[in-house]
Design an enzyme around this catalytic site. Structure first.
Site, PDB file in Angstrom:
ATOM      1  N   ASP A  11       0.873  -1.176   0.000  1.00 55.58           N
ATOM      2  CA  ASP A  11       0.000   0.000   0.000  1.00 55.58           C
ATOM      3  C   ASP A  11       0.907   1.221   0.000  1.00 55.58           C
ATOM      4  O   ASP A  11       1.647   1.456   0.967  1.00 55.58           O
ATOM      5  CB  ASP A  11      -0.899   0.011   1.240  1.00 55.58           C
ATOM      6  CG  ASP A  11      -1.943  -1.090   1.208  1.00 55.58           C
ATOM      7  OD1 ASP A  11      -2.440  -1.401   0.113  1.00 55.58           O
ATOM      8  OD2 ASP A  11      -2.256  -1.637   2.276  1.00 55.58           O
ATOM      9  N   ASP A 130     -13.533  -3.056  -1.687  1.00 55.37           N
ATOM     10  CA  ASP A 130     -13.361  -2.764  -0.264  1.00 55.37           C
ATOM     11  C   ASP A 130     -14.730  -2.898   0.392  1.00 55.37           C
ATOM     12  O   ASP A 130     -15.644  -2.117   0.111  1.00 55.37           O
ATOM     13  CB  ASP A 130     -12.800  -1.362  -0.064  1.00 55.37           C
ATOM     14  CG  ASP A 130     -11.417  -1.209  -0.678  1.00 55.37           C
ATOM     15  OD1 ASP A 130     -10.682  -2.207  -0.725  1.00 55.37           O
ATOM     16  OD2 ASP A 130     -11.067  -0.090  -1.111  1.00 55.37           O
TER      17      ASP A 130
END
Length: 278
Positions: A11, A130
């Protein structure tokens, strides 16, 4: 049972790898290119690079960082964040990625999935979702009076809602319904992250994984919640995941790729041996 893949996730924010809890309270985890090289040498099966603020900042993915990372690995590389058009997909692939991950842009314009799949092949297209558990307040009772079986909207039966912009924006869209549409439009894989479990290291959301895995006919990558070796087994055996992705436990040295593969192998789960590039 098909061979299961172990995938570290980078990330990236402002050119650095970061990791938080439930998408907030980020802390630095290192240089993307250095970590990519490290995980490649450890025997990772693939690598995922997500520019986590590209969409929320309304900018493109940092191509120079993608190029640096791609030069360090000889395993499939998936890149996501800020990819909005087929032209963006082409740029990412030309920068060294093997696959692209579509998230926010695909919700805004689902046709980008089919356009990219038709141009580059479904094997290149990953739809990242998500997911967050819903509450009764997320459901609009009035919408049930005009039921549309093709609607992606949350219903009284919905358990998870899709979020976008790095987990910042709720969409009112049901995760399972969106997974099915993504497959229909040409996605080759689903990268499924539980926002509730992410970073807590208490295990993947098995119910979420299983429901999506049983609904679609394309591979599902489990993401969010790994904290022990047995969590990887649970995701595969109970959640029916085709691959398992993790970040914190790899970045901060709790376990390495070999630990995970050795454990899964001891449980009778097929994995590619470390050092075997075949």
């Amino acid at each position: 049972m098909l061979t299961k893949r172990i995938i570290p996730c980078l990330d990236v924010d402002a050119g650095r790898v970061v990791k938080g809890v439930s998408f907030v309270n980020l802390r630095d985890a290192g240089d993307p290119a250095e970590l990519a090289s490290y995980y490649d040498a450890q025997g990772a099966d693939e690598l995922v690079f997500l520019d986590i603020t590209a969409s929320s900042d309304s900018r493109e993915t940092i191509l120079s960082v993608v190029e640096d990372v791609s030069e360090q690995v000889f395993i499939p590389l998936t890149v996501g964040g800020g990819i909005r058009t087929v032209t963006d997909v082409r740029k990412i692939l030309e920068s060294g990625a093997d696959k692209v991950s579509l998230n926010t842009a695909a919700l805004k314009d689902p046709d980008v999935i089919s356009q990219a799949a038709n141009r580059f092949g479904s094997q290149c297209i990953v739809v990242a979702i998500d997911a967050k558990r819903t509450s009764s307040s997320n459901f609009d009772e009035s919408s049930s009076q005009h039921f549309d079986p093709t609607s992606l909207s949350l219903s009284q039966e919905s358990t998870w809602e899709v979020f976008t912009h790095g987990g910042r924006e709720p969409t009112g869209i049901d995760v399972v319904k969106w997974s099915l549409m993504a497959e229909e439009l040409g996605a080759g894989e689903i990268l499924l992250t539980s926002m509730d479990a992410d970073g807590h290291e208490n295990g993947y959301d098995i119910q979420l994984l299983r429901e999506v895995s049983e609904s679609v006919n394309i591979p599902v990558i489990a993401s969010g919640g790994a904290g022990t070796l047995d969590h990887f087994r649970e995701a595969v055996e109970e959640g029916m995941a085709d691959a398992v992705l993790a970040a914190s436990i790899f970045h901060f040295g709790t376990f390495d790729i070999g630990d995970v593969k050795d454990y899964l192998g001891s449980c009778g789960i097929p994995v590619r041996p470390v050092g075997n590039l075949a």
